[in-house]
Scaffold this motif. Structure first.
Motif, PDB file in Angstrom:
ATOM      1  N   SER A 218       0.818  -1.211   0.000  1.00  0.00           N
ATOM      2  CA  SER A 218       0.000   0.000   0.000  1.00  0.00           C
ATOM      3  C   SER A 218       0.849   1.258   0.000  1.00  0.00           C
ATOM      4  O   SER A 218       0.321   2.358  -0.024  1.00  0.00           O
TER       5      SER A 218
ATOM      6  N   GLY B  60       3.856   6.516   3.220  1.00  0.00           N
ATOM      7  CA  GLY B  60       2.723   6.155   4.074  1.00  0.00           C
ATOM      8  C   GLY B  60       3.163   5.944   5.511  1.00  0.00           C
ATOM      9  O   GLY B  60       2.871   6.744   6.400  1.00  0.00           O
ATOM     10  N   ILE B  61       3.888   4.859   5.741  1.00  0.00           N
ATOM     11  CA  ILE B  61       4.303   4.520   7.109  1.00  0.00           C
ATOM     12  C   ILE B  61       5.252   5.565   7.666  1.00  0.00           C
ATOM     13  O   ILE B  61       5.216   5.880   8.849  1.00  0.00           O
TER      14      ILE B  61
ATOM     15  N   LEU C 153      -3.501   7.101  -0.514  1.00  0.00           N
ATOM     16  CA  LEU C 153      -2.624   5.965  -0.835  1.00  0.00           C
ATOM     17  C   LEU C 153      -3.107   5.217  -2.071  1.00  0.00           C
ATOM     18  O   LEU C 153      -2.294   4.791  -2.900  1.00  0.00           O
TER      19      LEU C 153
ATOM     20  N   GLU D  79      -4.482  -5.245  10.879  1.00  0.00           N
ATOM     21  CA  GLU D  79      -3.065  -4.907  11.079  1.00  0.00           C
ATOM     22  C   GLU D  79      -2.878  -3.588  11.816  1.00  0.00           C
ATOM     23  O   GLU D  79      -1.976  -3.436  12.637  1.00  0.00           O
TER      24      GLU D  79
ATOM     25  N   GLY E  39       1.490   1.901  12.300  1.00  0.00           N
ATOM     26  CA  GLY E  39       2.211   1.755  11.050  1.00  0.00           C
ATOM     27  C   GLY E  39       3.170   0.578  11.002  1.00  0.00           C
ATOM     28  O   GLY E  39       3.744   0.294   9.954  1.00  0.00           O
TER      29      GLY E  39
ATOM     30  N   PRO F 233       4.100  -3.161  10.630  1.00  0.00           N
ATOM     31  CA  PRO F 233       3.417  -4.375  10.165  1.00  0.00           C
ATOM     32  C   PRO F 233       3.729  -5.564  11.061  1.00  0.00           C
ATOM     33  O   PRO F 233       4.301  -6.555  10.624  1.00  0.00           O
TER      34      PRO F 233
ATOM     35  N   ARG G 205       0.915  -9.052  10.859  1.00  0.00           N
ATOM     36  CA  ARG G 205       1.118  -9.903   9.681  1.00  0.00           C
ATOM     37  C   ARG G 205       2.470 -10.607   9.763  1.00  0.00           C
ATOM     38  O   ARG G 205       2.610 -11.761   9.354  1.00  0.00           O
TER      39      ARG G 205
ATOM     40  N   PRO H 122       6.034   4.139  13.428  1.00  0.00           N
ATOM     41  CA  PRO H 122       5.061   5.030  14.044  1.00  0.00           C
ATOM     42  C   PRO H 122       3.884   4.236  14.609  1.00  0.00           C
ATOM     43  O   PRO H 122       3.410   3.293  13.986  1.00  0.00           O
TER      44      PRO H 122
ATOM     45  N   LYS I 287      -1.380   8.708   7.958  1.00  0.00           N
ATOM     46  CA  LYS I 287      -0.835   7.920   6.853  1.00  0.00           C
ATOM     47  C   LYS I 287      -0.320   6.553   7.283  1.00  0.00           C
ATOM     48  O   LYS I 287      -0.569   5.562   6.601  1.00  0.00           O
ATOM     49  N   PRO I 288       0.423   6.463   8.415  1.00  0.00           N
ATOM     50  CA  PRO I 288       0.866   5.123   8.824  1.00  0.00           C
ATOM     51  C   PRO I 288      -0.311   4.173   9.053  1.00  0.00           C
ATOM     52  O   PRO I 288      -0.282   3.020   8.608  1.00  0.00           O
TER      53      PRO I 288
ATOM     54  N   ALA J  23      -1.878   3.237   5.814  1.00  0.00           N
ATOM     55  CA  ALA J  23      -1.035   2.298   5.063  1.00  0.00           C
ATOM     56  C   ALA J  23      -1.302   0.856   5.517  1.00  0.00           C
ATOM     57  O   ALA J  23      -1.386  -0.059   4.693  1.00  0.00           O
ATOM     58  N   SER J  24      -1.439   0.661   6.837  1.00  0.00           N
ATOM     59  CA  SER J  24      -1.731  -0.684   7.334  1.00  0.00           C
ATOM     60  C   SER J  24      -3.120  -1.138   6.917  1.00  0.00           C
ATOM     61  O   SER J  24      -3.320  -2.298   6.547  1.00  0.00           O
TER      62      SER J  24
ATOM     63  N   VAL K 171      -4.828  -0.164   4.275  1.00  0.00           N
ATOM     64  CA  VAL K 171      -4.863  -0.441   2.841  1.00  0.00           C
ATOM     65  C   VAL K 171      -4.124  -1.753   2.517  1.00  0.00           C
ATOM     66  O   VAL K 171      -4.541  -2.507   1.632  1.00  0.00           O
ATOM     67  N   ALA K 172      -3.052  -2.067   3.262  1.00  0.00           N
ATOM     68  CA  ALA K 172      -2.371  -3.353   3.043  1.00  0.00           C
ATOM     69  C   ALA K 172      -3.340  -4.506   3.289  1.00  0.00           C
ATOM     70  O   ALA K 172      -3.344  -5.501   2.543  1.00  0.00           O
TER      71      ALA K 172
ATOM     72  N   ILE L 226      -5.746  -4.653   0.357  1.00  0.00           N
ATOM     73  CA  ILE L 226      -5.097  -5.235  -0.826  1.00  0.00           C
ATOM     74  C   ILE L 226      -5.061  -6.755  -0.727  1.00  0.00           C
ATOM     75  O   ILE L 226      -5.366  -7.467  -1.683  1.00  0.00           O
TER      76      ILE L 226
END
Lengths: 426, 426
Positions: A149, A291-292, B20, B130, B136, B138, B141, B300, B305-306, B309-310, B312-313, B316
């Motif tokens: 992402s 992003g992150i 994103l 996540e 932010g 990961p 996962r 973070p 955004k962080p 990002a998680s 959206v991952a 996806i």
């Protein structure tokens, strides 16, 4: 059901695999959705086979790769021999026989990865290699699965344990390069020929692989600028400390508007940077993204169990797909055309350590030289080495890579001056 | 094809999602194997809808959850409203309508995760989250996919940005708790009621979720011992520094022979520990395991955004399964029966800060009390606070949790003594 795997080689890492398969049996079966068995183990010759049998290992040892390739019951081949050949041939044969392959062989992947991945794709099987970069750190799978992402702009890595162990001793204890190398050899961290570790070659291999996962581009190994730690002296380390830095061998990959660039060079890292406390043989990969933001992944870079843990995680994932009769996806699906950055887009500050006769006017000559390249000094330090020789240490303002190359060249060719060292400043 | 998602809520994090999706369009489409579109956005009421439209957001805003639940074209529901209700009801309805759900709602997952995961499993859809732990980073996962081969023995986490920001100021600048809280409020890091952050409640929620991924066990939130940073004084911080420690609010989950245990307590961390340099609002999770050994994941803990990002991952990954018509696997497949550790298996050193009248014999009384519990002193410091009052700071040798509870209790009840603070020592 049972997924059958074959190990190529039974050295340190390979022998860590049965340990994990046994110790975590229930967890592994639940994650893989199947039992996993070591069906065959390839060893060099009868002598090695007999020696391993005598040690009590009761695997089905074979000495001919064809015993594995032609065995339809073997679904995953795990290559742990290292070096280029015969590993490359064996992996190719295994992929062509439609077996999935797991390997930790970073040299092979950095030099021939694209070719092997094509063979895998052509045969609808997968080639996984989490252990190839920073042994125990699950960095490749994380880049592949969790950064989908996000857009990565920079990767910094302390990814060679041997040189990081040496730099840690040189920084924390004030040791010379030779003292640190001797200790690394004594502890078994450095090989008899330490070139790959201390000259940044091993780290450069890892940058090639990281560039694929982080940026979707494949940098040629020959295009990764790399310089090692041989020329770093206690004086460099001391000055760095005085200014609030530690020196480490850092790999960096950046994407600029014009493209990507990778290098492995000694680097002044601010003491407050997360990478600055990555010490000894530990590794870390620092990732900047839109992003992150800033993230870091820290862990052991090598070692039997950490590497085996990464290898077995790959085996489990492939076994899961086999058990579900699903196509195993490629390890990395992020692929773009490789475009290299222009040198003028690569801006950094640098430290220059220059030796010269201790007489008046020398600093002026350097100042003229920098001025001619349109680069200014941020800080200058002068130290007497002995009665005749002085070291001039310069920390510059930002310059681009053309300016840096030109300046380094000119200083090296300046009569009466020796460019002892250049170090990037972050 | 296109996977349609619906957002529940359009606050800070939600509005980071379109950024994103747009910025990384090509990469996302290649990873998801499909285009992803925001089909509908649930907002509170007509007023919020009109305000967002007036700001130029041209989404299909709806104010009734049924407009999303009953829409067969919506395949993934993304809950970003926070709090327990109506989030819990909406997620349940979405799962029952066989839509996958992505959420960042840690409170909800810590308190009702098991129930929601059962609804998901019953309806053959998945619930991914996540972003619920350490925004932010990961980490979930990674624990689910890369630690499949490994056995985790300990997790340490700095997972609350607000309290870590405050502790960083208290350690680096010598600020008091009140000064640090005022600055955290001014910067918007602390809410008007900071209880969840400063008393370790938020971090305890995260320990519940981490326990599931790292140990396959679900610790009840009420069973996570948690204590905050309210009672930490500059004197505690100063003594810690003198002894080579920093103080942080650290969550810990361990597995002993008897079972697992989780707590969030102020902790003396050696300055050389990787967690000791995790400063400001940054988070990190430190993992010890029998395979990899020591690893740390840093990044973070919150932010638009962080967190996006998680989220959206997760979207996806679910979209990938939808596009392939494959069943999305559960986010975490590692499940064992939850067994709690016995208190006598939990051994730690502790720091005790005790205030008492400044007269002779007081230390002797404490020594007798420790001796009666069979615990010995490692170090003792005595400081005058004013003419009448002294602080006695004791660092003990290891004791088990029964001994610690009993000692704390006895000191608190000892006439003429006030137990100002206890801090775990790592």
């Amino acid at each position: 059901m049972t997924v059958n795997i074959a190990l190529l080689g039974f050295g340190t890492v390979a022998s860590g695999i049965p340990f994990l398969l046994k110790e975590n049996g229930a967890k592994i079966i639940s994650a893989a959705n199947t039992d996993i068995a070591i069906a065959k183990v390839l060893v060099r010759d009868e002598a090695e086979k007999n020696s391993l049998l005598a040690q009590g290992h009761d695997y089905h040892f074979v000495t001919d790769i064809l015993d594995i390739i032609s065995d339809d019951s073997v679904q995953i081949v795990v290559e742990l021999m290292g070096r280029i050949e015969p590993a490359k041939t064996f992996i190719t044969q295994a992929l062509q026989a439609k077996k999935h392959v797991v390997t930790a062989n970073k040299d092979l992947l950095a030099l021939h990865g694209a070719e092997l991945l094509k063979v895998a794709a052509d045969n609808q099987v997968a080639l996984y290699y989490e252990a190839a970069v920073a042994g125990g750190i699950p960095i490749l799978r994380t880049l592949a699965n969790s950064y989908t992402s996000d857009k990565i702009t920079k990767v910094l890595g302390v990814v060679n344990g041997t040189s990081n162990f040496m730099m840690t001793k040189m920084v924390d204890e004030g040791w010379t390069y030779d003292e640190a190398l001797a200790e690394a050899s004594r502890l078994g961290y450095a090989e008899s020929d330490p070139t790959n570790d201390v000259d940044g070659i091993d780290a450069a291999y890892k940058m090639v692989i990281l560039s694929q996962f982080a940026f979707g581009m494949t940098i040629n190994f020959d295009d990764v600028r790399h310089e090692g730690i041989r020329h770093i002296t206690p004086a460099d380390v001391k000055l760095a400390q005085k200014l609030g830095f530690v020196i480490k061998l850092v790999g960096e990959i950046v994407e600029r508007d014009s493209g990507i660039y990778a290098e492995v060079v000694p680097t002044f890292l601010p003491k407050s940077h997360q990478l600055a406390t990555v010490n000894g043989v530990m590794n870390a990969v620092f990732v900047e993204s839109i992003g992150i933001g800033e993230a870091m992944f820290y862990g052991p870079g090598a070692g039997q169990k950490p590497t085996a843990a990464s290898v077995v995680a790959d085996i489990i994932q492939l076994s899961h797909y086999i058990s579900k009769s699903e196509t195993a996806p490629a390890f990395n699906t992020f692929v773009r055309e490789t475009v290299y950055a222009k040198k003028e887009d690569l801006l950094d500050k640098y430290y220059f350590a220059i030796e010269t006769e201790d007489k008046s006017g020398q600093l002026l000559r350097l100042a003229e030289l920098f001025h001619a390249e349109n680069v200014s000094f941020e800080q200058v330090f002068q130290d007497k080495i002995n009665e005749d020789v002085a070291t001039i240490a310069i920390i510059s303002h930002q310059m681009d890579l053309n300016q840096f190359d030109s300046l380094s060249d000119k200083i090296s060719n300046l009569e009466g001056f020796t460019l002892r060292n250049t170090i990037k400043v972050i």
